[in-house]
Design an enzyme around this catalytic site. Structure first.
Site, mmCIF file in Angstrom:
data_model
loop_
_atom_site.group_PDB
_atom_site.id
_atom_site.type_symbol
_atom_site.label_atom_id
_atom_site.label_comp_id
_atom_site.label_asym_id
_atom_site.label_seq_id
_atom_site.Cartn_x
_atom_site.Cartn_y
_atom_site.Cartn_z
ATOM 1 N N GLU A 41 87.696 85.877 109.590
ATOM 2 C CA GLU A 41 86.123 85.791 109.203
ATOM 3 C C GLU A 41 86.037 87.464 109.751
ATOM 4 O O GLU A 41 86.166 87.738 111.106
ATOM 5 C CB GLU A 41 85.169 85.031 110.158
ATOM 6 C CG GLU A 41 83.869 85.528 110.329
ATOM 7 C CD GLU A 41 82.995 85.756 109.138
ATOM 8 O OE1 GLU A 41 83.004 84.669 108.141
ATOM 9 O OE2 GLU A 41 82.493 86.862 109.037
ATOM 10 N N SER A 118 75.288 88.027 105.351
ATOM 11 C CA SER A 118 75.670 87.876 106.710
ATOM 12 C C SER A 118 77.095 88.040 107.174
ATOM 13 O O SER A 118 77.998 87.516 106.363
ATOM 14 C CB SER A 118 75.192 86.282 107.282
ATOM 15 O OG SER A 118 74.035 86.230 106.856
ATOM 16 N N MET A 124 76.138 83.231 106.172
ATOM 17 C CA MET A 124 74.562 82.779 105.944
ATOM 18 C C MET A 124 74.332 81.431 106.417
ATOM 19 O O MET A 124 73.032 81.100 106.516
ATOM 20 C CB MET A 124 74.292 82.892 104.531
ATOM 21 C CG MET A 124 74.068 84.258 104.085
ATOM 22 S SD MET A 124 73.239 84.470 102.495
ATOM 23 C CE MET A 124 72.890 86.051 101.961
ATOM 24 N N ALA A 131 67.859 73.448 102.711
ATOM 25 C CA ALA A 131 67.539 72.853 101.442
ATOM 26 C C ALA A 131 68.893 72.552 100.672
ATOM 27 O O ALA A 131 69.440 73.379 100.120
ATOM 28 C CB ALA A 131 66.516 73.444 100.794
ATOM 29 N N VAL A 234 89.770 90.400 106.118
ATOM 30 C CA VAL A 234 90.916 90.685 105.013
ATOM 31 C C VAL A 234 90.744 91.683 103.890
ATOM 32 O O VAL A 234 89.545 91.888 103.486
ATOM 33 C CB VAL A 234 91.085 89.269 104.457
ATOM 34 C CG1 VAL A 234 92.038 89.265 103.068
ATOM 35 C CG2 VAL A 234 91.463 88.176 105.337
ATOM 36 N N HIS A 443 70.387 83.667 96.901
ATOM 37 C CA HIS A 443 71.226 82.580 96.464
ATOM 38 C C HIS A 443 72.021 83.550 95.132
ATOM 39 O O HIS A 443 71.621 82.839 94.089
ATOM 40 C CB HIS A 443 70.207 81.744 95.848
ATOM 41 C CG HIS A 443 69.532 80.869 96.696
ATOM 42 N ND1 HIS A 443 68.232 80.077 96.281
ATOM 43 C CD2 HIS A 443 69.700 80.513 97.909
ATOM 44 C CE1 HIS A 443 67.972 79.414 97.517
ATOM 45 N NE2 HIS A 443 68.755 79.769 98.309
ATOM 46 N N ASN A 477 78.829 80.434 96.026
ATOM 47 C CA ASN A 477 77.731 80.194 94.981
ATOM 48 C C ASN A 477 78.233 81.048 93.817
ATOM 49 O O ASN A 477 77.715 80.877 92.639
ATOM 50 C CB ASN A 477 76.232 80.879 95.570
ATOM 51 C CG ASN A 477 76.108 80.085 96.674
ATOM 52 O OD1 ASN A 477 76.195 78.781 96.812
ATOM 53 N ND2 ASN A 477 75.363 80.541 97.567
ATOM 54 N N THR A 489 73.766 75.878 97.746
ATOM 55 C CA THR A 489 74.921 75.643 98.804
ATOM 56 C C THR A 489 75.575 74.221 98.329
ATOM 57 O O THR A 489 76.750 74.242 98.685
ATOM 58 C CB THR A 489 74.482 75.883 100.204
ATOM 59 O OG1 THR A 489 73.794 76.962 100.004
ATOM 60 C CG2 THR A 489 75.660 75.850 101.271
HETATM 61 P P1 FAD Z 1 78.515 82.879 103.311
HETATM 62 O O1 FAD Z 1 78.115 81.762 104.193
HETATM 63 O O2 FAD Z 1 77.768 83.994 103.007
HETATM 64 O O3 FAD Z 1 79.958 83.124 104.166
HETATM 65 C C1 FAD Z 1 80.685 84.308 103.790
HETATM 66 C C2 FAD Z 1 81.356 84.771 104.814
HETATM 67 O O4 FAD Z 1 82.377 85.567 104.422
HETATM 68 C C3 FAD Z 1 80.399 85.689 105.707
HETATM 69 O O5 FAD Z 1 80.542 84.988 107.248
HETATM 70 C C4 FAD Z 1 81.502 86.987 105.772
HETATM 71 O O6 FAD Z 1 81.309 87.694 106.834
HETATM 72 C C5 FAD Z 1 82.918 86.730 105.395
HETATM 73 N N1 FAD Z 1 83.695 87.783 104.683
HETATM 74 C C6 FAD Z 1 83.168 88.510 103.790
HETATM 75 N N2 FAD Z 1 84.100 89.485 103.459
HETATM 76 C C7 FAD Z 1 85.177 89.028 104.361
HETATM 77 C C8 FAD Z 1 86.383 89.568 104.224
HETATM 78 N N3 FAD Z 1 86.790 90.775 103.522
HETATM 79 N N4 FAD Z 1 87.298 89.156 105.403
HETATM 80 C C9 FAD Z 1 86.679 88.398 106.264
HETATM 81 N N5 FAD Z 1 85.727 87.696 106.215
HETATM 82 C C10 FAD Z 1 84.853 88.196 105.059
HETATM 83 N N6 FAD Z 1 71.091 77.980 100.452
HETATM 84 C C11 FAD Z 1 70.746 76.733 100.287
HETATM 85 O O7 FAD Z 1 71.351 76.104 99.473
HETATM 86 N N7 FAD Z 1 69.597 76.225 100.786
HETATM 87 C C12 FAD Z 1 68.646 76.813 101.575
HETATM 88 O O8 FAD Z 1 67.679 76.422 102.231
HETATM 89 C C13 FAD Z 1 69.140 78.189 101.829
HETATM 90 N N8 FAD Z 1 68.274 78.979 102.631
HETATM 91 C C14 FAD Z 1 68.522 80.270 103.161
HETATM 92 C C15 FAD Z 1 67.894 81.024 104.125
HETATM 93 C C16 FAD Z 1 68.330 82.225 104.570
HETATM 94 C C17 FAD Z 1 67.475 82.798 105.733
HETATM 95 C C18 FAD Z 1 69.711 82.505 104.111
HETATM 96 C C19 FAD Z 1 70.188 83.897 104.784
HETATM 97 C C20 FAD Z 1 70.326 81.788 103.307
HETATM 98 C C21 FAD Z 1 70.025 80.636 102.799
HETATM 99 N N9 FAD Z 1 70.727 79.845 101.781
HETATM 100 C C22 FAD Z 1 70.457 78.755 101.455
HETATM 101 C C23 FAD Z 1 71.828 80.452 101.137
HETATM 102 C C24 FAD Z 1 73.160 79.813 102.031
HETATM 103 O O9 FAD Z 1 73.174 80.167 103.101
HETATM 104 C C25 FAD Z 1 74.577 80.253 101.113
HETATM 105 O O10 FAD Z 1 74.470 79.682 99.916
HETATM 106 C C26 FAD Z 1 75.634 79.749 102.004
HETATM 107 O O11 FAD Z 1 75.643 80.218 103.161
HETATM 108 C C27 FAD Z 1 76.961 80.214 101.141
HETATM 109 O O12 FAD Z 1 78.036 79.978 101.762
HETATM 110 P P2 FAD Z 1 79.369 80.614 101.584
HETATM 111 O O13 FAD Z 1 80.050 80.173 102.474
HETATM 112 O O14 FAD Z 1 79.950 80.651 100.247
HETATM 113 O O15 FAD Z 1 79.078 82.098 102.133
#
Ligand code: FAD
Length: 525
Positions: A41, A118, A124, A131, A234, A443, A477, A489
């Site tokens: 991370e 984030s 995130m 939701a 990475v 999203h 996503n 999500t």
């Molecule tokens: P992320 O949670 O974005 O995680 C990706 C991670 O990869 C991050 O921590 C990043 O730092 C890391 N990363 C990136 N590049 C590298 C690299 N090269 N090496 C190592 N690490 C790396 N979704 C919903 O479905 N319902 C909701 O109600 C909703 N509300 C939201 C409200 C807010 C305020 C926010 C910010 C988001 C919301 N979302 C919601 C979106 C939801 O948070 C995301 O869909 C979800 O977090 C996606 O998960 P993920 O693991 O794919 O990506």
């Protein structure tokens, strides 16, 4: 100080610790015990256990610090008077997220000005609204026969409650009024209902928001073969002879680079940085970065008409550290006929500005947010630069994004729909629904999308494995191929579970090879 040590080799290297990276670690811990797993991370760990949702941090100052630490190299959350959403003409930025600093809009195009990410353990998922609606109609990929079972399992991993605010004083009123307006003609499964939320109510009544900690679960935390590396970026996936064979990790604590060999590599680094890492690694299928899809969003607020004033409803939610429950969260599902996703929630839980200087009577003002399905086009894309780099030393992204005539038509229909919802509930605050700048949905989808066959319009197949690169999986996503309007999500985690099961099956089918890889070494920076 001594450099941290990274393992020379693991079975599975996971890039990103948001809900999707965490889902891979969890399913592998459950299904392939003994397999070595490293989660890398780029951002810091905010909490112990890692990946907790920051809304569970009761102390406001501590929470602001955690949000600020999630905001990458140009943080903005500084004080308790954090100004997110107060000036709708500015680029919207939410606490805990950081915007793409430039390249978000090209001349003559709409762009995605509020494109955000984030960078912290939990991604995130440490900041989200939780939701978790199920997709319906055209939101569902039509080539996954086991999608419903995967969604069931995603609900388990995310700790989804179907109706956590069932006893909220106004929740019935809100749902009855919306149902009377929208339910006629809808199939049972697409009628107005409570929004399923990744939230549970503790015995003492406090709400607990699910973050990546819940997805990791005890299964991952108690797995001696699974390790999380915060502040470990990475920078490249190593590919040899059409196979992923490891990653190059940049230790952000001391600037050193390390090679970690792996039998499988999972990139779950969000919709911008997943295609970025593939591009940096020379993995550039034609659909990489394309079909970028941000749900156009509009918001409105309404004061509930003719409601009884219970003592709970009189409670003033402003200044509370946790969501209050007056009207719960209601959901008007997407349908092919009405291709928008509606959510209606008590304002403290809603990413909606309070309109003007109208001070809401406690509990009676609800926010409405309508998200639209995008008219998908290959030309909507993130492009990467072969020479220029971003703040993190990675290929610099540039967004191409244009709303189509069909998008404008959908938007006009969504405006009618949100007005109908408002009129059914009470008296709208303000004359017009407010259109949020592109990107405010948070999203983003499509940039490494899944397809049934390798026809140049997708990056990965139905198990999330990248076409033409054995052992490389993508998650997030960005894998969703449909014009989904609902919060994505739950669906992306469902697709991640499918991919993780595939890796677990392949690992357990060939156990002799588990942990038997040789040969990583620290590479000079
Ligand atoms: P992320 O949670 O974005 O995680 C990706 C991670 O990869 C991050 O921590 C990043 O730092 C890391 N990363 C990136 N590049 C590298 C690299 N090269 N090496 C190592 N690490 C790396 N979704 C919903 O479905 N319902 C909701 O109600 C909703 N509300 C939201 C409200 C807010 C305020 C926010 C910010 C988001 C919301 N979302 C919601 C979106 C939801 O948070 C995301 O869909 C979800 O977090 C996606 O998960 P993920 O693991 O794919 O990506």
């Amino acid at each position: 100080e001594m450099s941290r040590s990274f393992p020379p080799a693991v079975d599975v290297a996971i890039v990103g610790s948001g809900p999707n990276g965490a889902a891979y670690a969890r399913v592998l811990s459950e299904r392939a015990p003994g397999a070595t797993i490293a989660v890398f991370e780029v951002g810091p760990a905010l909490t112990d256990p890692p990946g907790l949702h920051v809304k569970n941090i009761a102390d406001l100052d501590e929470r602001l610090v955690a949000q600020r630490r999630s905001e990458g190299l140009r943080p903005h959350t500084a004080t308790k008077e954090e100004a997110a959403y107060t000036d709708p003409t500015k680029r919207v930025v939410r606490a805990g997220t950081h915007l793409l600093p430039d390249g978000f809009q090209q001349p003559g195009e709409d762009g995605i000005p509020a494109l955000a990410m984030s960078s912290n353990v939990g991604g995130m998922g440490a900041h989200w609204t939780c939701a978790c609606p199920r997709p319906g109609d055209a939101e569902r990929p039509d080539f996954l026969p086991d999608l419903d079972e995967l969604l069931d399992d995603a609900e388990r991993l995310l700790g989804v409650s179907r109706d956590p605010f069932g006893s909220a004083p106004y929740s019935d009123v809100v749902r009855e009024r919306l149902g009377a307006e929208f339910d006629p003609g809808r199939r049972a499964e697409r009628r107005v209902r409570s929004m399923p939320l990744a939230v549970h109510v503790r015995d003492d009544g406090a709400l607990v928001w699910s973050g990546a900690d819940v997805v990791f679960g005890e299964e991952t935390r108690a797995n001696p073969a699974a390790t999380l590396f915060p502040e470990a970026q990475v920078r490249r996936v190593l590919v040899e002879d059409g196979r992923a064979v490891g990653v190059v990790v940049h230790d952000r604590r001391d600037g050193s680079d390390h090679e970690v060999r792996a039998r499988f590599v999972v990139v779950a680094a969000d919709a911008l940085r997943t295609p970025q890492l593939l591009f940096a690694s020379g993995v550039r299928p034609p659909a990489l970065g394309r079909y970028l899809n941000d749900q156009p969003q509009m918001v409105f607020a309404v004061r509930l008409r003719d409601v009884a004033r219970t003592p709970e409803a009189e409670h003033d939610p402003r200044g509370d550290t946790a969501i209050v429950q007056q009207s719960g969260v209601s959901w008007v599902p997407y349908t092919d006929e009405d291709p928008f996703h509606g959510q209606v929630m008590q304002l403290d839980a809603s990413p909606v500005p309070i309109v003007g200087d109208d001070v809401p009577a406690p509990g009676t003002v609800v926010g409405l947010g309508w998200f639209c399905g995008k008219d998908l086009q290959a030309s909507d894309r993130v492009e990467f630069d072969d020479t220029a780099t971003d703040d993190y030393g990675m290929p610099k992204p540039r967004i191409h994004y244009t709303l189509t005539g069909q998008d404008r038509e959908t938007f006009a229909r969504a405006r009618d729909s949100i007005r109908r919802a408002a009129a059914a509930l009470g008296d709208p605050l303000g004359d017009e629904p407010f259109v949020l700048p592109s990107g405010a949905s948070l999203h983003y989808q499509g940039t490494t999308r899944m397809g049934a066959v390798d026809d140049g319009t997708s990056v990965c197949g139905p198990t999330s494995e990248v076409w033409g690169v054995a052992g490389l999986y993508v998650a997030g996503n960005n894998v969703i191929p449909t014009p989904m309007a609902c919060n994505p999500t739950l669906t992306s985690v469902a697709l991640a579970i499918g991919g993780a099961r595939d890796i677990a099956d392949r690992l357990t089918a060939d156990p002799s090879a588990v942990s038997a890889e040789s040969g990583g070494h620290a590479v000079p920076a």
